[in-house]
Design a protein around this motif. Structure first.
Motif, PDB file in Angstrom:
ATOM      1  N   LEU A 132       0.822  -1.168   0.073  1.00  0.00           N
ATOM      2  CA  LEU A 132       0.135  -0.043  -0.071  1.00  0.00           C
ATOM      3  C   LEU A 132       0.813   1.139  -0.063  1.00  0.00           C
ATOM      4  N   LEU A 133       1.914   1.254   0.803  1.00  0.00           N
ATOM      5  CA  LEU A 133       2.800   2.358   0.829  1.00  0.00           C
ATOM      6  C   LEU A 133       3.720   2.604  -0.532  1.00  0.00           C
ATOM      7  N   GLY A 134       4.013   1.567  -1.213  1.00  0.00           N
ATOM      8  CA  GLY A 134       4.487   1.493  -2.455  1.00  0.00           C
ATOM      9  C   GLY A 134       3.603   2.090  -3.580  1.00  0.00           C
ATOM     10  N   HIS A 135       2.171   1.848  -3.413  1.00  0.00           N
ATOM     11  CA  HIS A 135       1.133   2.645  -4.371  1.00  0.00           C
ATOM     12  C   HIS A 135       1.092   3.917  -4.124  1.00  0.00           C
ATOM     13  N   PHE A 136       0.741   4.113  -2.848  1.00  0.00           N
ATOM     14  CA  PHE A 136       0.564   5.639  -2.625  1.00  0.00           C
ATOM     15  C   PHE A 136       1.729   6.798  -2.822  1.00  0.00           C
ATOM     16  N   ALA A 137       2.781   6.093  -2.216  1.00  0.00           N
ATOM     17  CA  ALA A 137       4.015   6.942  -2.606  1.00  0.00           C
ATOM     18  C   ALA A 137       4.425   7.136  -4.056  1.00  0.00           C
ATOM     19  N   LYS A 138       4.162   6.172  -4.699  1.00  0.00           N
ATOM     20  CA  LYS A 138       4.287   6.245  -6.225  1.00  0.00           C
ATOM     21  C   LYS A 138       3.375   7.250  -6.891  1.00  0.00           C
ATOM     22  N   ARG A 139       2.216   7.394  -6.283  1.00  0.00           N
ATOM     23  CA  ARG A 139       1.273   8.192  -6.839  1.00  0.00           C
ATOM     24  C   ARG A 139       1.577   9.919  -6.475  1.00  0.00           C
ATOM     25  N   VAL A 140       2.220  10.128  -5.374  1.00  0.00           N
ATOM     26  CA  VAL A 140       2.809  11.248  -4.868  1.00  0.00           C
ATOM     27  C   VAL A 140       3.802  11.666  -5.537  1.00  0.00           C
ATOM     28  N   ALA A 141       4.888  10.588  -5.993  1.00  0.00           N
ATOM     29  CA  ALA A 141       6.086  10.849  -6.845  1.00  0.00           C
ATOM     30  C   ALA A 141       5.714  11.408  -8.260  1.00  0.00           C
ATOM     31  N   GLU A 142       4.553  10.674  -8.827  1.00  0.00           N
ATOM     32  CA  GLU A 142       4.185  10.953 -10.116  1.00  0.00           C
ATOM     33  C   GLU A 142       3.414  12.201 -10.209  1.00  0.00           C
ATOM     34  N   THR A 143       2.661  12.491  -9.191  1.00  0.00           N
ATOM     35  CA  THR A 143       2.244  13.880  -9.021  1.00  0.00           C
ATOM     36  C   THR A 143       3.172  15.021  -9.217  1.00  0.00           C
ATOM     37  N   LEU A 144       4.435  14.823  -8.496  1.00  0.00           N
ATOM     38  CA  LEU A 144       5.491  15.881  -8.162  1.00  0.00           C
ATOM     39  C   LEU A 144       6.327  15.826  -9.443  1.00  0.00           C
ATOM     40  N   PHE A 145       6.378  14.775  -9.957  1.00  0.00           N
ATOM     41  CA  PHE A 145       7.624  14.730 -10.894  1.00  0.00           C
ATOM     42  C   PHE A 145       7.244  13.986 -12.262  1.00  0.00           C
ATOM     43  N   VAL A 146       6.192  13.599 -12.638  1.00  0.00           N
ATOM     44  CA  VAL A 146       5.610  13.230 -13.994  1.00  0.00           C
ATOM     45  C   VAL A 146       4.573  13.833 -14.643  1.00  0.00           C
ATOM     46  N   HIS A 147       3.336  13.905 -13.933  1.00  0.00           N
ATOM     47  CA  HIS A 147       2.281  14.459 -14.477  1.00  0.00           C
ATOM     48  C   HIS A 147       2.499  16.111 -14.933  1.00  0.00           C
ATOM     49  N   ARG A 148       1.812  16.588 -15.801  1.00  0.00           N
ATOM     50  CA  ARG A 148       1.890  17.993 -16.243  1.00  0.00           C
ATOM     51  C   ARG A 148       0.102  18.196 -16.041  1.00  0.00           C
ATOM     52  N   TYR A 149       0.222  19.200 -15.079  1.00  0.00           N
ATOM     53  CA  TYR A 149      -1.345  19.740 -14.826  1.00  0.00           C
ATOM     54  C   TYR A 149      -1.485  21.030 -15.270  1.00  0.00           C
ATOM     55  N   SER A 150      -2.882  21.494 -15.838  1.00  0.00           N
ATOM     56  CA  SER A 150      -3.157  22.990 -16.389  1.00  0.00           C
ATOM     57  C   SER A 150      -4.447  23.192 -15.691  1.00  0.00           C
ATOM     58  N   GLY A 151      -5.238  22.311 -15.029  1.00  0.00           N
ATOM     59  CA  GLY A 151      -6.577  22.639 -14.686  1.00  0.00           C
ATOM     60  C   GLY A 151      -6.620  22.810 -13.250  1.00  0.00           C
ATOM     61  N   SER A 152      -8.004  22.377 -12.612  1.00  0.00           N
ATOM     62  CA  SER A 152      -8.020  22.659 -11.323  1.00  0.00           C
ATOM     63  C   SER A 152      -8.816  21.515 -10.895  1.00  0.00           C
ATOM     64  N   LEU A 153      -9.001  21.264  -9.433  1.00  0.00           N
ATOM     65  CA  LEU A 153      -9.750  20.545  -8.821  1.00  0.00           C
ATOM     66  C   LEU A 153     -10.613  20.958  -7.504  1.00  0.00           C
ATOM     67  N   ASP A 154     -11.868  20.434  -7.383  1.00  0.00           N
ATOM     68  CA  ASP A 154     -12.616  20.690  -6.122  1.00  0.00           C
ATOM     69  C   ASP A 154     -11.982  20.200  -5.060  1.00  0.00           C
ATOM     70  N   GLY A 155     -11.552  21.427  -4.006  1.00  0.00           N
ATOM     71  CA  GLY A 155     -10.908  20.794  -3.008  1.00  0.00           C
ATOM     72  C   GLY A 155     -11.805  20.204  -2.080  1.00  0.00           C
ATOM     73  N   GLY A 156     -13.099  20.042  -2.027  1.00  0.00           N
ATOM     74  CA  GLY A 156     -13.761  19.296  -1.249  1.00  0.00           C
ATOM     75  C   GLY A 156     -13.698  17.962  -1.593  1.00  0.00           C
ATOM     76  N   VAL A 157     -13.932  17.680  -3.097  1.00  0.00           N
ATOM     77  CA  VAL A 157     -13.634  16.438  -3.536  1.00  0.00           C
ATOM     78  C   VAL A 157     -12.506  15.675  -3.336  1.00  0.00           C
ATOM     79  N   GLY A 158     -11.460  16.427  -3.399  1.00  0.00           N
ATOM     80  CA  GLY A 158      -9.836  15.914  -3.258  1.00  0.00           C
ATOM     81  C   GLY A 158      -9.768  15.608  -1.683  1.00  0.00           C
ATOM     82  N   GLY A 159     -10.442  16.316  -0.951  1.00  0.00           N
ATOM     83  CA  GLY A 159     -10.557  16.152   0.564  1.00  0.00           C
ATOM     84  C   GLY A 159     -11.209  14.795   0.862  1.00  0.00           C
TER      85      GLY A 159
END
Length: 279
Positions: A81-108
């Protein structure tokens, strides 16, 4: 009693999540392509994704640090589980390219739900008797997890390479227009007429399994979750896989519909939604 009540409540939500795909087909969750511009608490997608994945990463890290190993799977499942979610955090920071937005309530909400699932799976793992495990499923689960995480990362990297941030595209187009001043009049007029900001930063995905399904990264994520379920061999892990399959399946259908509306005839009509050659 608290633990039992907590487990029952979260398990009940997991059961409801088995029907999440029905909602996703009709009204996809408001992030990425489906982000709502009228959200009450709109935050940049980068931070929104961190809100989604960081709590579960911290929860999984806590479970790894506190896992006993009297039965033999607590530490392993927590580490997966740690490997899965840590990978997703790393991808968010270093792989994905974002230009849009997200509803903070949905994200929370999603972030809290993922963290609770992580804690619940880890807590329930200690209750699985050693003699209840089917040992033959362990290597299958580990192989599915490894292939799933690697395939998910690979297709995320493909998407990132195909997606150029709009600001960079606009800068490139303006630079081409300036260089065209020294070119022939026809070339200069054609380049100068190009729009400064493109309508979309999206293109028809290609490479890897994108040739056969719209969302191969979803397919590989489900492989990883099935791997976790086969290693854990407990109801909650299986329900997580079922809920994820429903949710990502519905979202894959909605995304295929979005692509067809966006690209028209350029979108390959024979491309499946999620599972190669099947669905």
């Amino acid at each position: 009693a608290f633990t039992d009540t907590f487990s029952l409540v979260v398990t009940g939500v997991q059961c409801l999540n088995l029907f999440a795909g029905l909602n996703e087909v009709q009204a996809p969750t408001a992030y990425s392509k489906f982000a709502s511009k009228s959200a009450a608490l709109s935050i940049p997608s980068l931070y929104g994704m961190l809100v989604i994945y960081t709590p579960a990463t911290c929860a999984a890290a806590y479970c790894v640090a506190t896992a006993g190993d009297s039965i033999g799977r607590e530490l392993l499942v927590a580490a997966m589980l740690l490997g899965h979610f840590a990978k997703r955090v790393a991808e968010t920071l270093f792989v994905h390219r974002y230009s849009g937005s997200l509803d903070g309530g949905v994200g929370g909400f999603i972030g809290t739900f993922y963290a609770l699932l992580t804690l619940l799976i880890s807590a329930q793992q200690a209750a699985v008797p050693r003699d209840a495990y089917v040992d033959a499923l362990l290597p299958v689960g580990l192989a599915l997890y490894a292939v799933g995480e690697a395939g998910n990362l690979y297709h995320h990297a493909l998407l990132a390479r195909m997606r150029q941030p709009p600001k960079e595209q606009a800068t490139m187009l303006r630079g081409m227009s300036a260089l065209a001043l020294a070119a022939t009049p026809t070339t200069a007029e054609a380049l100068a007429a190009a729009p400064e900001t493109p309508k979309s930063a999206y293109s028809v995905p290609h490479g890897g399994l994108f040739g056969v399904v719209a969302m191969p990264h979803y397919f590989f994520e489900l492989c990883a979750w099935l791997g976790v379920a086969l290693v854990a061999q407990q109801l909650n892990a299986l329900l997580v896989f079922g809920g994820m399959a429903s949710y990502l399946g519905g979202r894959a259908v909605a995304t295929s519909r979005w692509y067809r509306a966006q690209f028209g005839a350029a979108w390959p009509q024979g491309r499946r939604h999620l599972v190669p050659f099947v669905f």
